[in-house]
Design an enzyme around this catalytic site. Structure first.
Site, mmCIF file in Angstrom:
data_model
loop_
_atom_site.group_PDB
_atom_site.id
_atom_site.type_symbol
_atom_site.label_atom_id
_atom_site.label_comp_id
_atom_site.label_asym_id
_atom_site.label_seq_id
_atom_site.Cartn_x
_atom_site.Cartn_y
_atom_site.Cartn_z
ATOM 1 C CG ASP A 118 21.582 2.751 -11.096
ATOM 2 O OD1 ASP A 118 22.803 2.846 -11.242
ATOM 3 O OD2 ASP A 118 20.791 2.599 -12.064
ATOM 4 C CD GLU B 110 24.572 -0.794 -16.142
ATOM 5 O OE1 GLU B 110 23.579 -0.525 -16.819
ATOM 6 O OE2 GLU B 110 24.506 -1.075 -14.935
#
Ligand code: GLC
Length: 616
Positions: free
Chosen positions: A293, A501
């Site tokens: 990521d 997020e």
């Protein structure tokens, strides 16, 4: 020693009809260590230049959320930018094309004019795998039209706790729902033939895009729903709940997987050899490539605080193949070079990573067709795609309350009513309607985002009769509410703003921006339908629920607000089923249907219809 034969015509890997594995092997033998490390390096477009890409043999470039060529860049502008990067890569000694990646997670959502579909939580409510596949196929066309080869979708997180800021990126709390909705992959990449070998990447052709199942593994199951938190579970539980969707993804030939920022029982996923290599690559036979990521190697340093070089060593040896660096590529390349030359990272590990990367690039046809196919530009935001999105909006809507008397349902609304009131920050704001990962990571309000689509208010006005007066106020004034003329009914559109997020991590889950007070003020004056725009279940004050005539959960529906009007005015019936348990109070969380003591406000699978008024 690399094969440095300079007679290009004899280079076997350039032969398009040769078997992929033979091309991979031939190319690998020709590569120097810098060229191999370059293939494992992904940079963000903002640090990309012809010199960097050519001289560092960069294998991948990406756009982080909202990283456009420029504000409101169209697909053709994106294609110009990416083709520029590509030409630099093709100019390198071996001419290995880059693979360009971006978060096209509900349509090609960063690009001006794209069709933006409902976020995954709404698609989970449809339970319609074929619809999700069609969304994937439409998204693939719009993504390839912009020159992008690879999208970081689908997120196949199994949702454990709606306090998680990425709740809306999950298809739901039951692994079976997520498994079914992973059909997005067959839409994005094309459907592999029966005989396709399990675990091998599959891309049908130039109208398809490389998909990415993320975030491996357990991202949706962290304690208290904390983003990048810790998933506490036995391996059996982890496998049954969180690994399960990856079986479906790999069976569809998913070409890439992204590692999770989270941890499993305290072990950071980005350095977990057992899960990344022994489970994903060996037990599940995944033959595509594993990408970190965003700056994910840094998560390995917490909390030990070890230096970046140690993180690189741990991450690559655990099984990461491409590192989403995405800025300090010189540091990464330098550390990688030292680590391989010192033997701390075996060359066999590098060769395995590069083989996987080349395999996906050959399967995706990037060597034959490295540049954007401009003939696809006409598909961007086209009517056909918007119709698919409108259908998805219709099917995603959840009817939670419809009148207080079963014999006198409140919906469908009278489209020829004399005078109706529409209020709330989600009534006429397409940015709020789309939610996060639209135009940029945290989304943008309509004023700046200029997304092309239909707001709820636009849709209401397009649906009601000519004689119906529609009064709109984002925040209703006392005068309006007290007006003697009154209203036949009111539609209150409230909920969450765009977020992404950890910015969305929330332990209160109350309707923000004074939502409850607006609902109460309006409901006290006129019969009211509340449409809640959110990425998850929210606290519904009992009084609010009692005072309103009807309640619809719309999630984050995207650009096609007409789909909402289609249903609330009765052209279509509701069919949505809750993909997640709706709690009464946040102190019940986490609240999942398989728990022993299960006392939701609305259970998993709940959903009313207009005609029958029965739970589906
Ligand atoms: C983000 C997300 C991931 C996304 C990536 C690239 O941090 O965790 O889902 O694909 O970075 O934008």
């Amino acid at each position: 020693m690399a094969n440095t034969n300079t007679d290009e015509s004899s280079w076997f890997y350039k032969k398009r009809d040769a078997p992929v594995e033979a091309r991979v092997k031939d190319l690998l033998t020709r590569m120097t260590l810098p060229e191999k490390i370059g293939q494992m390096t992904q940079i963000e477009r903002s640090v990309g230049s012809p010199q960097v890409i050519t001289n560092s043999f960069i294998g991948s470039v990406q756009s982080g959320g909202g990283s456009w060529p420029f504000e409101d860049a169209k697909s053709s502008d994106w294609a110009d930018m990416i083709d520029g990067f590509q030409r630099s890569a093709l100019a390198s000694r071996l001419g290995i094309p880059i693979i360009y990646g971006t978060d096209a997670v509900h349509g090609n959502n960063n690009v001006y004019g794209a069709t933006v579909f409902p976020h995954n939580i709404g698609l989970g409510a449809t339970r319609d795998a074929d619809l999700v596949r069609r969304i994937g196929a439409a998204t693939a066309l719009e993504v390839r039209a912009s020159g992008v080869h690879w999208t970081y979708a689908p997120c196949v997180a199994v949702l454990g706790d709606p306090r998680w800021g990425r709740c809306y990126e999950s298809y739901g709390e039951a692994a079976r729902i997520v498994c079914e909705m992973s059909s997005l992959i067959s839409g994005l990449q094309g459907e592999p033939p029966e005989e396709h070998p399990n675990g091998y990447p599959f891309i049908a052709g130039r109208n398809n895009v490389v998909a990415c199942a993320k975030h491996f593994v357990g991202d949706g199951g962290t304690d208290k729903g904390l983003s990048e938190g810790n998933t506490i579970a036995s391996y059996e539980e982890l496998e049954k709940i969180h690994v399960a969707p990856y079986l479906n993804c790999i069976a569809q030939g998913v070409s890439t997987v992204m590692a999770s920022f989270s941890s499993w029982n305290g072990s950071r996923l980005h350095s977990d050899y057992f899960l990344l290599t022994e489970v994903l690559k060996q037990k599940l036979c995944f033959k595509g490539f594993l990408v970190s990521d965003w700056d994910g190697l840094e998560t390995i340093s917490e909390p030990e605080g070890s230096d970046y070089r140690s993180c690189v060593k741990l991450g690559i040896n655990a099984g990461i193949d491409i590192v989403m660096v995405p800025f300090k590529y010189e540091q990464f390349i330098q550390d990688m070079t030292e680590l391989v030359e010192s033997g701390e990272i075996p060359m066999a590990r590098v060769d395995d990573a590069v083989e996987r990367i080349l395999r996906v690039k050959f399967v995706a046809g990037l060597f034959e067709h490295p540049l954007a196919d401009r003939s696809l530009l006409g598909t961007v935001g086209c009517k056909e795609h918007r119709e698919v999105a409108r259908e998805a909006v219709r099917k995603s809507l959840l009817l939670l309350k419809n009148g207080t008397n079963p014999d006198a349902p409140f919906l469908p609304l009278d489209r020829n009513a004399k005078r109706i009131l529409v209020v709330g920050m989600h009534a006429n704001d397409i940015g709020n309607q789309c939610g996060g990962w639209t135009k940029n990571k945290s989304g943008q309000k309509a004023a700046e985002s200029q997304l092309v689509g239909t707001t709820l208010l636009d849709a209401i006005k397009a649906t009601v009769g000519d004689k119906t007066e529609v009064i709109y106020e984002e925040t209703p004034t006392k005068e309006t509410l007290a007006s003697s003329e009154g209203f036949s009914y009111a539609i209150v559109a409230v909920g969450e703003p765009p977020y992404a997020e950890m910015k969305g991590d929330n332990s209160e889950l109350t309707i923000p921006f004074n939502g409850n007070n607006i609902i109460t003020a309006v409901a006290e004056k006129t019969p009211t339908l509340v449409i809640l725009f959110s990425g998850r279940p929210m606290v519904l004050e009992p009084t609010v629920l009692e005072k309103t005539e009807a309640l619809v959960a719309a999630w984050f529906p995207g650009t096609e607000g007409q789909g909402i009007a289609d249903v609330i005015f009765g052209d279509y019936d509701f069919q949505g089923k809750l993909p997640v348990s709706w709690f009464k109070r946040v102190d019940q969380l986490p609240l999942n249907a398989d728990a022993d003591s299960y006392d939701p406000l609305f259970p998993l699978g709940f959903g009313l219809t207009c005609n029958l008024g029965q739970n589906l």
